[in-house]
Design a protein around this motif. Structure first.
Motif, PDB file in Angstrom:
ATOM      1  N   PHE A   1       0.831  -1.200   0.000  1.00 50.24           N
ATOM      2  CA  PHE A   1       0.000   0.000   0.000  1.00 50.24           C
ATOM      3  C   PHE A   1       0.863   1.247   0.000  1.00 50.24           C
ATOM      4  N   GLY A   2       0.268   2.335  -0.451  1.00 49.90           N
ATOM      5  CA  GLY A   2       0.921   3.629  -0.484  1.00 49.90           C
ATOM      6  C   GLY A   2       0.053   4.588  -1.268  1.00 49.90           C
ATOM      7  N   PRO A   3       0.414   5.861  -1.335  1.00 47.39           N
ATOM      8  CA  PRO A   3      -0.433   6.847  -2.018  1.00 47.39           C
ATOM      9  C   PRO A   3      -0.791   6.484  -3.454  1.00 47.39           C
ATOM     10  N   THR A   4       0.149   5.945  -4.225  1.00 49.25           N
ATOM     11  CA  THR A   4      -0.171   5.624  -5.614  1.00 49.25           C
ATOM     12  C   THR A   4      -1.078   4.400  -5.732  1.00 49.25           C
ATOM     13  N   LEU A   5      -1.281   3.697  -4.620  1.00 50.07           N
ATOM     14  CA  LEU A   5      -2.185   2.545  -4.618  1.00 50.07           C
ATOM     15  C   LEU A   5      -3.499   2.862  -3.894  1.00 50.07           C
ATOM     16  N   TRP A   6      -3.693   4.136  -3.571  1.00 49.17           N
ATOM     17  CA  TRP A   6      -4.914   4.523  -2.853  1.00 49.17           C
ATOM     18  C   TRP A   6      -6.151   4.092  -3.624  1.00 49.17           C
ATOM     19  N   ASP A   7      -7.057   3.417  -2.915  1.00 55.44           N
ATOM     20  CA  ASP A   7      -8.295   2.920  -3.515  1.00 55.44           C
ATOM     21  C   ASP A   7      -9.347   2.970  -2.410  1.00 55.44           C
TER      22      ASP A   7
ATOM     23  N   MET B   1      -4.458  16.013   2.095  1.00 59.46           N
ATOM     24  CA  MET B   1      -4.818  14.590   2.035  1.00 59.46           C
ATOM     25  C   MET B   1      -5.373  14.248   0.655  1.00 59.46           C
ATOM     26  N   ALA B   2      -6.255  15.111   0.140  1.00 59.36           N
ATOM     27  CA  ALA B   2      -6.846  14.866  -1.176  1.00 59.36           C
ATOM     28  C   ALA B   2      -5.790  14.909  -2.270  1.00 59.36           C
ATOM     29  N   ALA B   3      -4.819  15.793  -2.120  1.00 60.69           N
ATOM     30  CA  ALA B   3      -3.746  15.881  -3.122  1.00 60.69           C
ATOM     31  C   ALA B   3      -2.903  14.608  -3.137  1.00 60.69           C
ATOM     32  N   VAL B   4      -2.628  14.066  -1.957  1.00 58.01           N
ATOM     33  CA  VAL B   4      -1.864  12.809  -1.884  1.00 58.01           C
ATOM     34  C   VAL B   4      -2.706  11.654  -2.423  1.00 58.01           C
ATOM     35  N   ASP B   5      -3.983  11.632  -2.088  1.00 60.52           N
ATOM     36  CA  ASP B   5      -4.888  10.621  -2.661  1.00 60.52           C
ATOM     37  C   ASP B   5      -4.799  10.634  -4.188  1.00 60.52           C
ATOM     38  N   GLY B   6      -4.715  11.838  -4.731  1.00 59.23           N
ATOM     39  CA  GLY B   6      -4.727  11.989  -6.186  1.00 59.23           C
ATOM     40  C   GLY B   6      -3.532  11.414  -6.896  1.00 59.23           C
ATOM     41  N   LEU B   7      -2.477  11.060  -6.162  1.00 60.57           N
ATOM     42  CA  LEU B   7      -1.313  10.442  -6.793  1.00 60.57           C
ATOM     43  C   LEU B   7      -1.691   9.110  -7.452  1.00 60.57           C
ATOM     44  N   ALA B   8      -2.742   8.464  -6.934  1.00 53.58           N
ATOM     45  CA  ALA B   8      -3.164   7.185  -7.510  1.00 53.58           C
ATOM     46  C   ALA B   8      -3.686   7.354  -8.936  1.00 53.58           C
ATOM     47  N   GLU B   9      -4.218   8.524  -9.225  1.00 49.34           N
ATOM     48  CA  GLU B   9      -4.774   8.756 -10.558  1.00 49.34           C
ATOM     49  C   GLU B   9      -3.685   8.982 -11.597  1.00 49.34           C
TER      50      GLU B   9
ATOM     51  N   ASP C   1      10.230  15.808   5.771  1.00 52.59           N
ATOM     52  CA  ASP C   1      10.577  15.188   4.495  1.00 52.59           C
ATOM     53  C   ASP C   1       9.355  14.487   3.908  1.00 52.59           C
ATOM     54  N   ALA C   2       9.466  14.087   2.639  1.00 53.80           N
ATOM     55  CA  ALA C   2       8.332  13.476   1.944  1.00 53.80           C
ATOM     56  C   ALA C   2       7.947  12.136   2.558  1.00 53.80           C
ATOM     57  N   ALA C   3       8.929  11.403   3.079  1.00 49.08           N
ATOM     58  CA  ALA C   3       8.619  10.110   3.697  1.00 49.08           C
ATOM     59  C   ALA C   3       7.653  10.284   4.853  1.00 49.08           C
ATOM     60  N   ARG C   4       7.851  11.316   5.642  1.00 47.72           N
ATOM     61  CA  ARG C   4       6.942  11.534   6.775  1.00 47.72           C
ATOM     62  C   ARG C   4       5.558  11.982   6.315  1.00 47.72           C
ATOM     63  N   VAL C   5       5.489  12.671   5.197  1.00 52.34           N
ATOM     64  CA  VAL C   5       4.179  13.000   4.637  1.00 52.34           C
ATOM     65  C   VAL C   5       3.426  11.718   4.297  1.00 52.34           C
ATOM     66  N   VAL C   6       4.125  10.757   3.683  1.00 50.26           N
ATOM     67  CA  VAL C   6       3.508   9.479   3.323  1.00 50.26           C
ATOM     68  C   VAL C   6       3.036   8.737   4.571  1.00 50.26           C
ATOM     69  N   LEU C   7       3.851   8.713   5.604  1.00 52.24           N
ATOM     70  CA  LEU C   7       3.464   8.017   6.830  1.00 52.24           C
ATOM     71  C   LEU C   7       2.300   8.706   7.522  1.00 52.24           C
ATOM     72  N   ARG C   8       2.334  10.035   7.546  1.00 52.49           N
ATOM     73  CA  ARG C   8       1.242  10.786   8.170  1.00 52.49           C
ATOM     74  C   ARG C   8      -0.064  10.576   7.406  1.00 52.49           C
TER      75      ARG C   8
ATOM     76  N   THR D   1      -0.014  17.931  11.058  1.00 53.95           N
ATOM     77  CA  THR D   1      -1.237  17.302  10.555  1.00 53.95           C
ATOM     78  C   THR D   1      -1.478  17.785   9.134  1.00 53.95           C
ATOM     79  N   LEU D   2      -1.797  16.853   8.243  1.00 50.33           N
ATOM     80  CA  LEU D   2      -2.117  17.216   6.868  1.00 50.33           C
ATOM     81  C   LEU D   2      -3.534  17.778   6.806  1.00 50.33           C
ATOM     82  N   THR D   3      -3.717  18.845   6.044  1.00 48.10           N
ATOM     83  CA  THR D   3      -5.047  19.414   5.864  1.00 48.10           C
ATOM     84  C   THR D   3      -5.881  18.508   4.962  1.00 48.10           C
ATOM     85  N   ASP D   4      -7.169  18.754   4.935  1.00 43.51           N
ATOM     86  CA  ASP D   4      -8.039  17.984   4.036  1.00 43.51           C
ATOM     87  C   ASP D   4      -7.586  18.127   2.585  1.00 43.51           C
ATOM     88  N   GLN D   5      -7.176  19.333   2.220  1.00 42.92           N
ATOM     89  CA  GLN D   5      -6.725  19.561   0.844  1.00 42.92           C
ATOM     90  C   GLN D   5      -5.434  18.797   0.549  1.00 42.92           C
TER      91      GLN D   5
END
Length: 259
Positions: free
Chosen positions: A161-167, A249-257, A207-214, A243-247
């Motif tokens: 699992f990870g952002p690019t696999l978000w489903d 979170m949605a941007a990271v979700d969008g990496l799957a697309e 760093d970006a790794a912590r964004v992914v974990l958060r 804490t990641l904002t809703d926006q």
């Protein structure tokens, strides 16, 4: 630092951030687990297949952290189908514990073997040798078969699992059945140089790794990063200060697309 946890039944909680040990062997595994426990991890993930349960157990014993404060997961390899009791007994001996908190079927066994293995898992749980049972790398259809035939719901399904696999539909399919989603290889499935991640990381001075974990933790998806570097082990654990904002979170979700 307190890491949030998800309930697995009435008296057991699984920390959302754990320490993975895949590919860590020998003294490197021991040192990495000691480093993880020293910085505050209270969730360790290992497996019979990893060949490091003894080192994980020794690190826990030497750390001075009380056993009841650490959530321990190990896994049965599919080729050990039919040898569940002996395999779990070996794991407990190597780990130096009376019971694990979570025992998973690592991969679906050969066709027709999942049900008898699952029944053995339930029996060993009822004997108190593991507090919860689950699966890894199972499809929803595989989980439905286990539940329909035995009435026993896996507490967890550990999947890549990870952002690019978000489903969101896949996550909801698990949750609607009472199954916690646990993600492995969060960085192997993610381009940590993606501008979306680096922009969000810069905004929070991490760093970006912590964004992914958060991102995992805020989605209530258990995540188990791994590293042999004490510095990286400590950095990965340091995700409570932002804490990641809703926006975001949605941007990271969008990496799957953009796969």
């Amino acid at each position: 630092m307190t890491i949030p946890a998800l309930p697995l039944g009435t008296d057991l909680a699984m920390p959302l951030l754990g320490f993975g040990t895949w590919q860590l062997r020998g003294e490197a595994a021991y040192k990495a687990v000691r480093a993880a426990l020293d910085v505050g991890y209270r969730h360790l993930d290992t497996a019979t297949m990893y060949g490091n349960e003894a080192e994980v157990g020794r690190a826990l014993a030497d750390s001075g952290v009380p056993r009841d404060q650490v959530f321990i997961t190990t896994k049965l390899p599919p080729e050990r189908a039919g040898k569940e009791r002996a395999t779990l007994a070996d794991s407990l001996r190597l780990l130096g514990v009376d019971a694990v908190d979570l025992w998973l079927i690592h991969w679906p066994p050969s066709r027709g073997r999942s049900l008898p293995v699952w029944r053995s898992f339930a029996a060993l749980r009822d004997e108190g040798l593991t507090r919860a049972i689950g699966v890894s790398n199972y499809d929803i259809s595989d989980i439905e078969e286990l539940v329909s035939e035995t009435g026993v719901v896996p507490a967890v399904n550990q999947i890549r699992f990870g952002p690019t696999l978000w489903d969101s539909a896949l996550v909801e399919a698990h949750r609607s059945r009472g199954v916690v989603v646990e993600g492995y290889s969060p960085f192997k499935t993610t381009n940590l140089h993606d501008p979306v991640l680096t922009r969000i990381a810069a905004a929070h001075d991490v760093d970006a790794a912590r964004v992914v974990l958060r991102w995992h933790v805020q989605h209530e998806i258990v995540v188990i990063p791994k590293s042999a570097s004490p510095e990286r082990v400590a950095t990965n654990f340091d995700i409570a200060g932002f804490t990641l904002t809703d926006q975001e979170m949605a941007a990271v979700d969008g990496l799957a697309e953009r796969r």
